[in-house]
Design a protein around this motif. Structure first.
Motif, PDB file in Angstrom:
ATOM      1  N   SER A   1       1.063  -1.268   0.069  1.00 43.71           N
ATOM      2  CA  SER A   1      -0.136  -0.237   0.260  1.00 43.71           C
ATOM      3  C   SER A   1       0.940   1.366  -0.296  1.00 43.71           C
ATOM      4  O   SER A   1       0.626   2.335   0.279  1.00 43.71           O
ATOM      5  N   SER A   2       2.320   1.110  -0.548  1.00 48.66           N
ATOM      6  CA  SER A   2       2.712   2.756  -0.511  1.00 48.66           C
ATOM      7  C   SER A   2       2.714   2.931  -1.670  1.00 48.66           C
ATOM      8  O   SER A   2       2.030   2.903  -2.558  1.00 48.66           O
ATOM      9  N   SER A   3       3.120   4.471  -1.286  1.00 50.55           N
ATOM     10  CA  SER A   3       2.690   5.502  -2.408  1.00 50.55           C
ATOM     11  C   SER A   3       3.771   5.715  -3.463  1.00 50.55           C
ATOM     12  O   SER A   3       3.182   6.095  -4.589  1.00 50.55           O
ATOM     13  N   LYS A   4       4.387   4.910  -3.458  1.00 52.84           N
ATOM     14  CA  LYS A   4       6.165   5.288  -4.430  1.00 52.84           C
ATOM     15  C   LYS A   4       5.378   3.728  -4.932  1.00 52.84           C
ATOM     16  O   LYS A   4       5.348   2.888  -4.678  1.00 52.84           O
ATOM     17  N   LEU A   5       5.513   3.913  -6.244  1.00 54.10           N
ATOM     18  CA  LEU A   5       4.716   2.672  -6.986  1.00 54.10           C
ATOM     19  C   LEU A   5       5.993   1.770  -7.554  1.00 54.10           C
ATOM     20  O   LEU A   5       5.569   0.881  -7.467  1.00 54.10           O
TER      21      LEU A   5
END
Length: 657
Positions: free
Chosen positions: A385-389
């Motif tokens: 669920s990280s915001s970094k792709l």
């Protein structure tokens, strides 16, 4: 998954008759070799290991390709080592000695792995194929690291051999980076074979194909496999209860196909031991835990009345299982009651026979490894669920491969909340993330408890969308995921009502060889639902199935006939199949096919002929009668019954005397 400290336990008790020292040629005292005896012995020992590896023999099919590649690469070191042996010098550089010692250790590690793939349990090696690949990659690492810093110039190695070794290291690095697509047919066959219901025709076909692929279909094959599994269970303390039970269950299914009694693996005699050794005491079967097949020290009773070793059944329950391992029944409760009566009997027997109960080892290394692995998986699940792709993409890819390695990893991923996040990622607008997510869910759903957890998150609409619009690999794994989830009857209905069947038929028409196999396996399971038969026929399934039937490369004749038999049980299916061309194909299979082909083809012809007498006449005109008589006498048990029924039907229709 196999851990390093378990390697030793699996090796044969006896060392090879030919030791490294025995393979060393005698040295000439006047040669440089005598002046640097230790260094040259080191080189000779590496050569001896490689030479012994060349003589190991055939490998198990599941690892054969990788084993042969490893042996070929090890042999490429021989010219390089020959040049070192011929060096006219009084001493080797220290850096060379360090590299050679590392290389010796790496080649010995490679030999152990190759020996395991040569004589280990075929079932175990198939179930642990991904973990075995991790071990091959570890060996590649050790070999590459061993020759880093090798002082070629000081050793006066030719430029040609230097380039050969450097090229070999490049190949090893590539081999480690390569992520071969998993053998989906093997994966599906294992899923079907390990399921509790395998009395359906296509299920049996999957078990038969698996037995043939693993070469476990003769009495001698199964005898040797039983001995290998017994040794595995006895020596490998790190083998999980679930894996042990799966291996024993699958062995019994193979024995059933071969017409052998499905005994426990301790019921058959051990290999003969030396007469100088004392005769070992036979432990009564009722004292053995059904999971570990070891004598119990703390027996407990579960809800079904079966008794297990407390540690083993607790580990089973802690892995989210709610069934009895021996009977497969759902446990009404998870309480464990001490079996004092049996424990007293075991203690009395031990005292009478001077038998010492084994002490439980404290496996601190394993516990530490498990703790680290749990922390690693928890971090990866959080990164989903990280915001970094990039971080998200790396996490889902790693979870995909970890979920293939072992039941323990799959349990850890599920317990960490990974299933819900993976289902959410199915709709993420990134093709790679979609493919990794659907494949991870496929791997997780292999375990029955996870299958239900995945289904609760309603992944089917998103999987169908990937099946329609995804990449080739994503489509194939989506089909496999639908097959796995369709093991639950409620999911058969969902997939059908959500229009999952038309894209599967499209994959059957236009997919790769692997894609077609994935599609046909999923479609078979789905068509067990009556409403899905009509949906499949309306989607145009019959034409592609007939093409698969004559495609020798696919080798899915029995599975295709099984679907056709299901379709022939409804009016719409009989209308599509009641064509002369198809009747001629069936007669051809009854005449020339394998015993199983003949059985399946006869069953389809019987279903069609029972509803349309004209098709009986057509089959007779194609010359089916004499071949049916042959099947009725010499076919499989089911084939004989179907052939006899077909002959009676022809007689009733007054089509034969």
């Amino acid at each position: 998954m196999v851990t390093n400290h378990e390697e030793e336990a699996y090796e044969e008790e006896e060392e090879d008759q030919t030791t490294t020292e025995n393979l060393n040629p005698p040295s000439n005292p006047s040669s440089p070799r005598a002046r640097t005896n230790d260094n040259y012995n080191l080189v000779e020992s590496i050569v001896a290991v490689i030479q012994s590896v060349k003589a190991i023999g055939e490998y198990r099919k599941t690892q054969r390709k990788e084993c042969k590649n490893l042996v070929r690469r090890l042999k490429l070191f021989l010219p390089f080592l020959d040049e070192i042996r011929d060096v006219e010098t009084t001493s080797f550089p220290n850096s060379a000695v360090v590299c050679l010692k590392k290389l010796k250790k790496a080649t010995e590690s490679a030999k152990k792995l190759l020996k395991l793939c040569h004589r280990g349990s075929k079932i175990y090696l198939a179930l642990e194929s991904e973990a075995m690949m991790v071990r091959f990659h570890g060996v590649y690492d050790h070999i590459s690291q061993a020759v880093e810093g090798m002082p070629y110039e000081e050793l006066r190695i030719s430029e040609e051999e230097k380039e050969q070794v450097e090229l070999l290291c490049v190949q090893l690095r590539r081999a480690k980076r390569r992520t071969d697509t998993q053998d989906m047919e093997l994966t599906m066959d294992l899923m079907v074979a390990l399921s509790t219901n395998n009395d359906r025709n296509a299920d049996i076909a999957s078990v038969e194909r698996l037995a043939n692929k693993l070469s476990l279909h003769t009495c001698e094959d199964l005898k040797q496999e039983t001995l290998a599994i017994r040794k595995l269970v006895k020596e490998r303390r790190g083998l999980s209860p679930e894996s042990t039970q799966q291996i024993v269950n699958l062995l019994n299914k193979f024995k059933g196909l071969a017409g052998l009694e499905e005994n426990g693996i301790r019921d058959e005699p051990d290999e003969p031991k030396s007469l100088t050794k004392s005769i070992s005491i036979s432990v009564p079967n009722e004292f053995l835990c059904p999971i570990t097949l070891e004598i119990m020290t703390d027996p407990v009773i579960v809800a079904t009345g079966q008794t297990y070793e407390r540690e083993s059944i607790q580990q089973w329950l802690d892995s989210n299982h709610q069934t009895c391992p021996k009977t497969g029944q759902t446990l009404e409760h998870l309480s464990l009651a001490p079996n004092f009566a049996l424990k007293n009997l075991i203690l009395q027997w031990c005292e009478k026979n001077n038998f010492h109960l084994p002490k439980k080892d404290v496996l601190t290394n394993e516990e530490t490894h498990s703790t680290k692995n749990e922390a690693k998986i928890l971090t990866l699940v959080q990164n989903l669920s990280s915001s970094k792709l990039d971080e998200q993409r790396k996490a889902v890819e790693k979870i995909r491969f970890l979920s293939k390695e072992s039941p323990e990893n799959r349990t850890l991923i599920a317990n960490a909340g990974g299933i819900q996040l993976l289902v959410q990622l199915l709709s993420y607008p990134d093709s790679k993330i979609q493919e990794h997510s659907v494949t991870a869910l496929l791997n997780l759903s292999i375990d029955d408890c996870n299958k239900k957890l995945v289904s609760k998150e309603e992944p089917i609409p998103a999987i169908i969308e990937i099946l329609e619009k995804g990449s080739i690999g994503a489509k194939e794994n989506s089909a496999a995921a639908l097959f796995s989830l369709s093991m639950l009857n409620e999911n058969k209905v969902k997939i059908g009502t959500l229009d999952g069947i038309p894209p599967l038929v499209d994959l059957l028409k236009t997919g790769t060889m692997r894609g077609k196999k994935d599609a046909i396996t999923a479609l078979f399971n789905l068509c067990l639902n009556p409403a899905n038969k009509t949906r499949a026929i309306e989607a145009g399934i019959v034409g592609p199935l007939l093409k698969v039937l004559v495609d020798e490369k696919l080798e899915m004749v029995n599975e295709t006939l099984s679907i056709l038999l299901i379709l022939a049980s409804c009016a719409e299916g009989r209308k599509e199949l009641g064509q002369l061309l198809f009747i001629e194909m069936l007669v051809s299979l009854i005449r020339e096919g394998t015993p199983k082909n003949k059985e399946c083809a006869t069953a389809v012809l019987l279903e069609l002929g029972s509803n349309n007498r004209n098709l009986i006449l057509a089959a007779l005109q194609y010359g089916v009668y004499e071949h049916l008589v042959e099947v009725s006498k010499n076919g499989t048990e089911r084939g004989q019954r179907k052939a006899e029924s077909m002959i009676r039907l022809m007689s009733q229709a007054q089509q034969i005397p």
